[in-house]
Enzyme design. Structure first.
Site, PDB file in Angstrom:
ATOM      1  N   CYS A  74      34.393  57.908  34.227  1.00  0.00           N
ATOM      2  CA  CYS A  74      34.763  59.212  34.774  1.00  0.00           C
ATOM      3  C   CYS A  74      35.913  59.770  33.926  1.00  0.00           C
ATOM      4  CB  CYS A  74      35.184  59.084  36.233  1.00  0.00           C
ATOM      5  SG  CYS A  74      33.873  58.426  37.311  1.00  0.00           S
ATOM      6  N   SER A 104      33.210  58.348  46.523  1.00  0.00           N
ATOM      7  CA  SER A 104      33.944  59.228  45.612  1.00  0.00           C
ATOM      8  C   SER A 104      32.979  60.263  45.062  1.00  0.00           C
ATOM      9  CB  SER A 104      34.568  58.403  44.474  1.00  0.00           C
ATOM     10  OG  SER A 104      35.503  57.486  44.978  1.00  0.00           O
ATOM     11  N   LEU A 105      32.924  61.412  45.722  1.00  0.00           N
ATOM     12  CA  LEU A 105      31.926  62.429  45.383  1.00  0.00           C
ATOM     13  C   LEU A 105      32.444  63.380  44.306  1.00  0.00           C
ATOM     14  CD1 LEU A 105      29.045  63.168  46.283  1.00  0.00           C
ATOM     15  CD2 LEU A 105      30.065  64.857  47.828  1.00  0.00           C
ATOM     16  N   HIS A 106      33.560  64.043  44.560  1.00  0.00           N
ATOM     17  CA  HIS A 106      34.284  64.882  43.606  1.00  0.00           C
ATOM     18  C   HIS A 106      33.584  66.183  43.218  1.00  0.00           C
ATOM     19  CE1 HIS A 106      36.957  61.539  43.493  1.00  0.00           C
ATOM     20  NE2 HIS A 106      36.233  60.798  42.686  1.00  0.00           N
ATOM     21  N   CYS A 127      46.213  48.505  48.176  1.00  0.00           N
ATOM     22  CA  CYS A 127      45.162  49.053  47.315  1.00  0.00           C
ATOM     23  C   CYS A 127      44.932  48.048  46.193  1.00  0.00           C
ATOM     24  CB  CYS A 127      45.594  50.405  46.754  1.00  0.00           C
ATOM     25  SG  CYS A 127      44.369  51.176  45.668  1.00  0.00           S
ATOM     26  N   CYS A 170      39.778  59.858  35.030  1.00  0.00           N
ATOM     27  CA  CYS A 170      40.354  58.618  35.541  1.00  0.00           C
ATOM     28  C   CYS A 170      40.920  57.782  34.394  1.00  0.00           C
ATOM     29  CB  CYS A 170      39.285  57.825  36.293  1.00  0.00           C
ATOM     30  SG  CYS A 170      39.798  56.181  36.807  1.00  0.00           S
ATOM     31  N   SER A 189      35.365  51.554  48.308  1.00  0.00           N
ATOM     32  CA  SER A 189      35.081  52.825  47.645  1.00  0.00           C
ATOM     33  C   SER A 189      34.020  52.634  46.572  1.00  0.00           C
ATOM     34  CB  SER A 189      36.367  53.371  47.018  1.00  0.00           C
ATOM     35  OG  SER A 189      36.120  54.571  46.320  1.00  0.00           O
ATOM     36  N   GLY A 245      38.485  49.674  38.694  1.00  0.00           N
ATOM     37  CA  GLY A 245      37.131  49.153  38.755  1.00  0.00           C
ATOM     38  C   GLY A 245      36.256  49.829  39.793  1.00  0.00           C
ATOM     39  N   GLU A 246      34.957  49.591  39.693  1.00  0.00           N
ATOM     40  CA  GLU A 246      33.949  50.062  40.649  1.00  0.00           C
ATOM     41  C   GLU A 246      33.541  48.863  41.506  1.00  0.00           C
ATOM     42  OE1 GLU A 246      31.239  51.080  43.057  1.00  0.00           O
ATOM     43  OE2 GLU A 246      32.147  52.718  41.919  1.00  0.00           O
ATOM     44  N   CYS A 253      45.589  54.912  39.400  1.00  0.00           N
ATOM     45  CA  CYS A 253      45.123  53.606  38.956  1.00  0.00           C
ATOM     46  C   CYS A 253      44.816  53.609  37.467  1.00  0.00           C
ATOM     47  CB  CYS A 253      43.893  53.197  39.750  1.00  0.00           C
ATOM     48  SG  CYS A 253      44.278  52.862  41.469  1.00  0.00           S
ATOM     49  N   GLU A 298      46.061  46.259  38.332  1.00  0.00           N
ATOM     50  CA  GLU A 298      47.136  46.781  39.164  1.00  0.00           C
ATOM     51  C   GLU A 298      46.783  46.683  40.641  1.00  0.00           C
ATOM     52  OE1 GLU A 298      47.568  50.813  37.895  1.00  0.00           O
ATOM     53  OE2 GLU A 298      47.665  50.240  35.784  1.00  0.00           O
ATOM     54  N   CYS A 319      37.002  49.582  33.867  1.00  0.00           N
ATOM     55  CA  CYS A 319      35.890  50.157  34.627  1.00  0.00           C
ATOM     56  C   CYS A 319      34.857  50.714  33.662  1.00  0.00           C
ATOM     57  CB  CYS A 319      36.403  51.263  35.553  1.00  0.00           C
ATOM     58  SG  CYS A 319      35.121  51.978  36.627  1.00  0.00           S
TER      59      CYS A 319
END
Length: 373
Positions: free
Chosen positions: A134, A242-244, A123, A137, A219, A185-186, A365, A110, A130
């Protein structure tokens, strides 16, 4: 911080076919050589690059400076079709457009175009699926299918650029000013292709798209060796971490890679990037109700970030969670969100709440791809 090699969990499954070579994958010299290998004039590579990056042409019939007898062959040699749009969803009066793409091997990814009054942001995805797992996600729940190629990443941006150029987005013709690697994805787990796409997007025309590197944000959930490598590239992109969660106990659950590189190691790598590049780092923090949005965690986050100094190295971007259907993860209450912001700002940390766009079109996403699959 550790310089250990990345673990196998970050590698894409073996045996996948690679996309056909595309102009955006290659240097100008390699493009010329590619045409010559096909028995075609190498100098035509620059003309093809001009059509692709500068004129934003995707129809061979538009490329009238190419000889009619060789046109199809030239386009197939350097501009093969890499992805096909399956579905385009629109929101915000058409200024937000989410596209679901089918790649050449059937994988789904996407991209999202977001037009604002002063800029347009794309984006983009960097992987099909991925491997970071997580739990909140949508993409992470599907696992990793494969890395995307440099050209597949670039094509998402160029597709948005064409839509703007042709007046298909309300607001008249325009240009993509910003690119954020915050799609599926990462990005740091597909480092070579991501950096290849950054170079293709920032190289001046006709050999690249010619946008500013300062308009690009990469990111990561915190792949420390790659964050350290990015600091040495000499390309002034923005790093978004991306800490969260500000504590290892919770972050181990929310971002499993934290069991490999702790909050301290990850934030230290982000601080090092800011120190080396003089570029402010963005801390991404998805606000989840009663999970990570407590006031004491805002205080702890402030302490963690300010422990590296108050010289303006960091900015916190709070993200109202866009919940996936049937998920236990949901957005924070507005009162809790406001208190979180207040405490961070009281600690001296610039904080914003991300503008929420596209919720009615499965904006998070991976939602659209998961639904289609």
């Amino acid at each position: 911080m550790t310089g250990q090699p990345l673990p196998l969990v970050f590698e894409e499954p073996k045996g996948r076919r690679k996309p056909p070579p595309h102009l955006a994958d290659l240097t100008p010299e390699e493009r010329k050589a590619r045409l010559e290998e096909l028995g075609l004039p190498g100098f035509r590579a620059t003309q093809l690059a001009t059509h692709y990056f500068t004129r934003l042409a995707d129809d061979p019939a538009q490329m009238t400076d190419l000889p009619a007898g060789q046109r199809e062959q030239l386009v197939e040699g350097l501009l093969p079709t890499l992805m096909t749009p399956l579905k385009v969803s629109q929101a915000d009066g058409g200024t937000t457009r989410k596209t679901l793409w089918r790649l050449f091997d059937g994988a789904l990814v996407e991209s999202v175009l977001m037009r604002y009054s002063d800029r347009t942001t794309m984006c983009v995805s960097s992987q099909a699926g991925c491997g970071m797992a997580c739990p909140f996600c949508a993409t992470g729940q599907g696992g990793l299918q494969r890395n995307m190629s440099t050209a597949e990443i670039v094509e998402q941006v160029l597709a948005g650029a064409r839509a703007l150029d042709r007046g298909e987005v309300p607001g008249g013709p325009g240009r993509v000013n910003n690119v954020v690697f915050m799609g599926m994805g990462e990005p740091m787990a597909n480092y070579k292709a991501v950096m290849g796409s950054v170079r293709a997007l920032t190289t001046p025309g006709p050999h690249g798209y010619g946008m500013s590197a300062r308009g690009i944000t990469i990111s990561t959930v915190g792949l420390v060796p790659r964050m350290e490598q990015l600091a040495t590239e000499g390309i002034p992109v923005t790093l978004a971490l991306s800490l969260h969660a500000p504590d290892d106990e919770l972050r181990n659950e929310l971002v499993p890679v934290n069991t490999r590189w702790s909050v301290h190691e990850t934030v230290a790598a982000a601080w090092n990037y800011a120190k080396v590049t003089k570029r402010r780092v963005s801390i991404e923090y998805a606000m989840m109700r009663d999970i990570n949005d407590q006031a004491w965690r805002a205080d702890l986050l402030g302490e963690v970030l300010m422990s590296y100094g108050d010289w303006g190295w960091v900015h916190v971007n709070l993200i109202p969670l866009n919940p996936t259907p049937g998920s236990k993860w949901t957005a924070s209450r507005k009162a809790d969100e406001r208190e979180f912001v207040r405490r961070l700002e009281a600690a001296g940390i610039p904080t914003t709440v991300r503008d929420t766009r596209g919720q009615e079109i499965d904006g998070a996403c991976g939602q659209l791809a998961a639904t289609e699959a």
